[in-house]
Structure formats: C-alpha cells, structure tokens
Write a protein that holds these residues in place. Structure first.
Motif, PDB file in Angstrom:
ATOM      1  N   PRO A  63       0.118 -13.111  -1.749  1.00  0.00           N
ATOM      2  CA  PRO A  63       0.594 -11.729  -1.738  1.00  0.00           C
ATOM      3  C   PRO A  63      -0.109 -10.806  -2.731  1.00  0.00           C
ATOM      4  O   PRO A  63       0.340  -9.691  -2.938  1.00  0.00           O
ATOM      5  CB  PRO A  63       2.060 -11.860  -2.105  1.00  0.00           C
ATOM      6  CG  PRO A  63       2.095 -13.025  -3.031  1.00  0.00           C
ATOM      7  CD  PRO A  63       1.013 -13.962  -2.540  1.00  0.00           C
ATOM      8  N   SER A  64      -1.182 -11.247  -3.349  1.00  0.00           N
ATOM      9  CA  SER A  64      -1.848 -10.376  -4.323  1.00  0.00           C
ATOM     10  C   SER A  64      -2.495  -9.179  -3.636  1.00  0.00           C
ATOM     11  O   SER A  64      -2.952  -9.269  -2.506  1.00  0.00           O
ATOM     12  CB  SER A  64      -2.896 -11.154  -5.112  1.00  0.00           C
ATOM     13  OG  SER A  64      -3.927 -11.563  -4.260  1.00  0.00           O
ATOM     14  N   MET A  65      -2.519  -8.070  -4.361  1.00  0.00           N
ATOM     15  CA  MET A  65      -3.168  -6.864  -3.858  1.00  0.00           C
ATOM     16  C   MET A  65      -4.650  -6.909  -4.214  1.00  0.00           C
ATOM     17  O   MET A  65      -5.004  -7.374  -5.286  1.00  0.00           O
ATOM     18  CB  MET A  65      -2.546  -5.619  -4.501  1.00  0.00           C
ATOM     19  CG  MET A  65      -1.289  -5.135  -3.823  1.00  0.00           C
ATOM     20  SD  MET A  65      -1.621  -4.460  -2.184  1.00  0.00           S
ATOM     21  CE  MET A  65      -2.420  -2.932  -2.598  1.00  0.00           C
ATOM     22  N   PRO A  66      -5.500  -6.395  -3.342  1.00  0.00           N
ATOM     23  CA  PRO A  66      -6.933  -6.362  -3.662  1.00  0.00           C
ATOM     24  C   PRO A  66      -7.231  -5.358  -4.772  1.00  0.00           C
ATOM     25  O   PRO A  66      -6.486  -4.402  -4.978  1.00  0.00           O
ATOM     26  CB  PRO A  66      -7.583  -5.931  -2.352  1.00  0.00           C
ATOM     27  CG  PRO A  66      -6.516  -5.233  -1.605  1.00  0.00           C
ATOM     28  CD  PRO A  66      -5.217  -5.851  -2.028  1.00  0.00           C
ATOM     29  N   ASN A  67      -8.315  -5.586  -5.462  1.00  0.00           N
ATOM     30  CA  ASN A  67      -8.771  -4.661  -6.486  1.00  0.00           C
ATOM     31  C   ASN A  67      -9.561  -3.549  -5.802  1.00  0.00           C
ATOM     32  O   ASN A  67     -10.653  -3.783  -5.303  1.00  0.00           O
ATOM     33  CB  ASN A  67      -9.645  -5.404  -7.495  1.00  0.00           C
ATOM     34  CG  ASN A  67     -10.169  -4.506  -8.563  1.00  0.00           C
ATOM     35  OD1 ASN A  67      -9.601  -3.460  -8.848  1.00  0.00           O
ATOM     36  ND2 ASN A  67     -11.265  -4.894  -9.166  1.00  0.00           N
TER      37      ASN A  67
ATOM     38  N   TYR B 261     -10.243  -6.739   7.135  1.00  0.00           N
ATOM     39  CA  TYR B 261     -10.289  -7.485   8.384  1.00  0.00           C
ATOM     40  C   TYR B 261      -9.002  -8.277   8.511  1.00  0.00           C
ATOM     41  O   TYR B 261      -8.683  -9.120   7.671  1.00  0.00           O
ATOM     42  CB  TYR B 261     -11.495  -8.417   8.434  1.00  0.00           C
ATOM     43  CG  TYR B 261     -11.541  -9.213   9.715  1.00  0.00           C
ATOM     44  CD1 TYR B 261     -11.903  -8.608  10.907  1.00  0.00           C
ATOM     45  CD2 TYR B 261     -11.190 -10.546   9.730  1.00  0.00           C
ATOM     46  CE1 TYR B 261     -11.915  -9.314  12.089  1.00  0.00           C
ATOM     47  CE2 TYR B 261     -11.199 -11.273  10.908  1.00  0.00           C
ATOM     48  CZ  TYR B 261     -11.563 -10.647  12.080  1.00  0.00           C
ATOM     49  OH  TYR B 261     -11.567 -11.353  13.247  1.00  0.00           O
ATOM     50  N   ASN B 262      -8.252  -7.973   9.538  1.00  0.00           N
ATOM     51  CA  ASN B 262      -7.038  -8.689   9.883  1.00  0.00           C
ATOM     52  C   ASN B 262      -6.011  -8.753   8.751  1.00  0.00           C
ATOM     53  O   ASN B 262      -5.500  -9.837   8.436  1.00  0.00           O
ATOM     54  CB  ASN B 262      -7.393 -10.096  10.363  1.00  0.00           C
ATOM     55  CG  ASN B 262      -6.299 -10.708  11.193  1.00  0.00           C
ATOM     56  OD1 ASN B 262      -5.472 -10.006  11.765  1.00  0.00           O
ATOM     57  ND2 ASN B 262      -6.276 -12.023  11.269  1.00  0.00           N
ATOM     58  N   PRO B 263      -5.660  -7.622   8.150  1.00  0.00           N
ATOM     59  CA  PRO B 263      -4.625  -7.659   7.107  1.00  0.00           C
ATOM     60  C   PRO B 263      -3.247  -7.895   7.724  1.00  0.00           C
ATOM     61  O   PRO B 263      -2.965  -7.429   8.830  1.00  0.00           O
ATOM     62  CB  PRO B 263      -4.711  -6.266   6.481  1.00  0.00           C
ATOM     63  CG  PRO B 263      -5.199  -5.402   7.595  1.00  0.00           C
ATOM     64  CD  PRO B 263      -6.132  -6.264   8.406  1.00  0.00           C
ATOM     65  N   SER B 264      -2.417  -8.603   7.029  1.00  0.00           N
ATOM     66  CA  SER B 264      -1.056  -8.848   7.517  1.00  0.00           C
ATOM     67  C   SER B 264      -0.261  -7.548   7.492  1.00  0.00           C
ATOM     68  O   SER B 264      -0.636  -6.574   6.824  1.00  0.00           O
ATOM     69  CB  SER B 264      -0.361  -9.886   6.642  1.00  0.00           C
ATOM     70  OG  SER B 264      -0.113  -9.342   5.361  1.00  0.00           O
ATOM     71  N   LYS B 265       0.855  -7.526   8.172  1.00  0.00           N
ATOM     72  CA  LYS B 265       1.716  -6.339   8.170  1.00  0.00           C
ATOM     73  C   LYS B 265       2.211  -6.053   6.762  1.00  0.00           C
ATOM     74  O   LYS B 265       2.307  -4.904   6.352  1.00  0.00           O
ATOM     75  CB  LYS B 265       2.908  -6.550   9.107  1.00  0.00           C
ATOM     76  CG  LYS B 265       2.542  -6.510  10.564  1.00  0.00           C
ATOM     77  CD  LYS B 265       3.759  -6.699  11.437  1.00  0.00           C
ATOM     78  CE  LYS B 265       3.344  -6.727  12.895  1.00  0.00           C
ATOM     79  NZ  LYS B 265       4.497  -6.926  13.789  1.00  0.00           N
TER      80      LYS B 265
ATOM     81  N   ARG C  18      -0.640  -4.454   4.780  1.00  0.00           N
ATOM     82  CA  ARG C  18      -0.823  -3.065   5.231  1.00  0.00           C
ATOM     83  C   ARG C  18       0.263  -2.164   4.655  1.00  0.00           C
ATOM     84  O   ARG C  18      -0.010  -1.059   4.191  1.00  0.00           O
ATOM     85  CB  ARG C  18      -0.830  -2.990   6.757  1.00  0.00           C
ATOM     86  CG  ARG C  18      -2.065  -3.597   7.373  1.00  0.00           C
ATOM     87  CD  ARG C  18      -2.247  -3.247   8.827  1.00  0.00           C
ATOM     88  NE  ARG C  18      -1.065  -3.303   9.648  1.00  0.00           N
ATOM     89  CZ  ARG C  18      -0.797  -4.259  10.549  1.00  0.00           C
ATOM     90  NH1 ARG C  18      -1.641  -5.257  10.722  1.00  0.00           N
ATOM     91  NH2 ARG C  18       0.291  -4.214  11.271  1.00  0.00           N
ATOM     92  N   TYR C  19       1.494  -2.648   4.652  1.00  0.00           N
ATOM     93  CA  TYR C  19       2.608  -1.870   4.107  1.00  0.00           C
ATOM     94  C   TYR C  19       2.389  -1.577   2.630  1.00  0.00           C
ATOM     95  O   TYR C  19       2.557  -0.441   2.179  1.00  0.00           O
ATOM     96  CB  TYR C  19       3.914  -2.639   4.321  1.00  0.00           C
ATOM     97  CG  TYR C  19       5.113  -1.973   3.705  1.00  0.00           C
ATOM     98  CD1 TYR C  19       5.722  -0.880   4.335  1.00  0.00           C
ATOM     99  CD2 TYR C  19       5.647  -2.421   2.503  1.00  0.00           C
ATOM    100  CE1 TYR C  19       6.822  -0.262   3.765  1.00  0.00           C
ATOM    101  CE2 TYR C  19       6.741  -1.808   1.927  1.00  0.00           C
ATOM    102  CZ  TYR C  19       7.328  -0.734   2.565  1.00  0.00           C
ATOM    103  OH  TYR C  19       8.407  -0.112   2.000  1.00  0.00           O
ATOM    104  N   ASP C  20       1.981  -2.577   1.863  1.00  0.00           N
ATOM    105  CA  ASP C  20       1.744  -2.392   0.429  1.00  0.00           C
ATOM    106  C   ASP C  20       0.576  -1.440   0.171  1.00  0.00           C
ATOM    107  O   ASP C  20       0.640  -0.593  -0.711  1.00  0.00           O
ATOM    108  CB  ASP C  20       1.465  -3.738  -0.249  1.00  0.00           C
ATOM    109  CG  ASP C  20       2.718  -4.587  -0.388  1.00  0.00           C
ATOM    110  OD1 ASP C  20       3.841  -4.027  -0.285  1.00  0.00           O
ATOM    111  OD2 ASP C  20       2.580  -5.809  -0.588  1.00  0.00           O
TER     112      ASP C  20
END
Length: 67
Positions: A19-23, A34-38, A41-43
């Motif tokens: 569940p980490s957020m990208p930098n 590419y293909n982010p989970s729902k 995308r929400y975060d």
C-alpha cells in the motif's frame, strides 16, 4: 517490464508495492501508472488528477490539480 529496453534513456521507472504511495516529485513533467489498483488510484486522486490514457486500458496519466 520486458519492454523496458524500448524506452528512452531519460525515462525513469519506479516499482510501487502497495500500500505504499509512489514518490512523485512536485516538479514532474509526465508520470504514468500501469495497472494501478482502485485503492492506489483513490489515494493518488487525493492530490492529483488521474486520467485513463485510452478507454479500457491499463495505462493512466497523472496531472497536477489546479489550485
């Protein structure tokens, strides 16, 4: 990942393990997911705009939100 050798040299990739957020730097020019989970995308949409590049595709483009 098998097509990574086809990208330009200046393209940088970042593997995101949820569940980490990208930098994401504040001064980004173009960021794609590419293909982010729902959930991801929400975060991401809490701070940025996220658009599907092509209808029913797995590629999403990030944009700054207007102030």
């Amino acid at each position: 990942m098998s097509l990574i050798h086809l990208l330009d040299r200046q393209v940088q990739m970042q593997l995101v393990i949820e569940p980490s957020m990208p930098n994401i730097p504040d001064s980004f020019s173009e960021v794609f997911f590419y293909n982010p989970s729902k959930e991801l995308r929400y975060d991401i949409e809490k701070k940025y705009k996220l658009f599907e590049v092509f209808q029913h595709s797995r590629l999403w483009r990030l944009e700054q939100k207007s102030s």
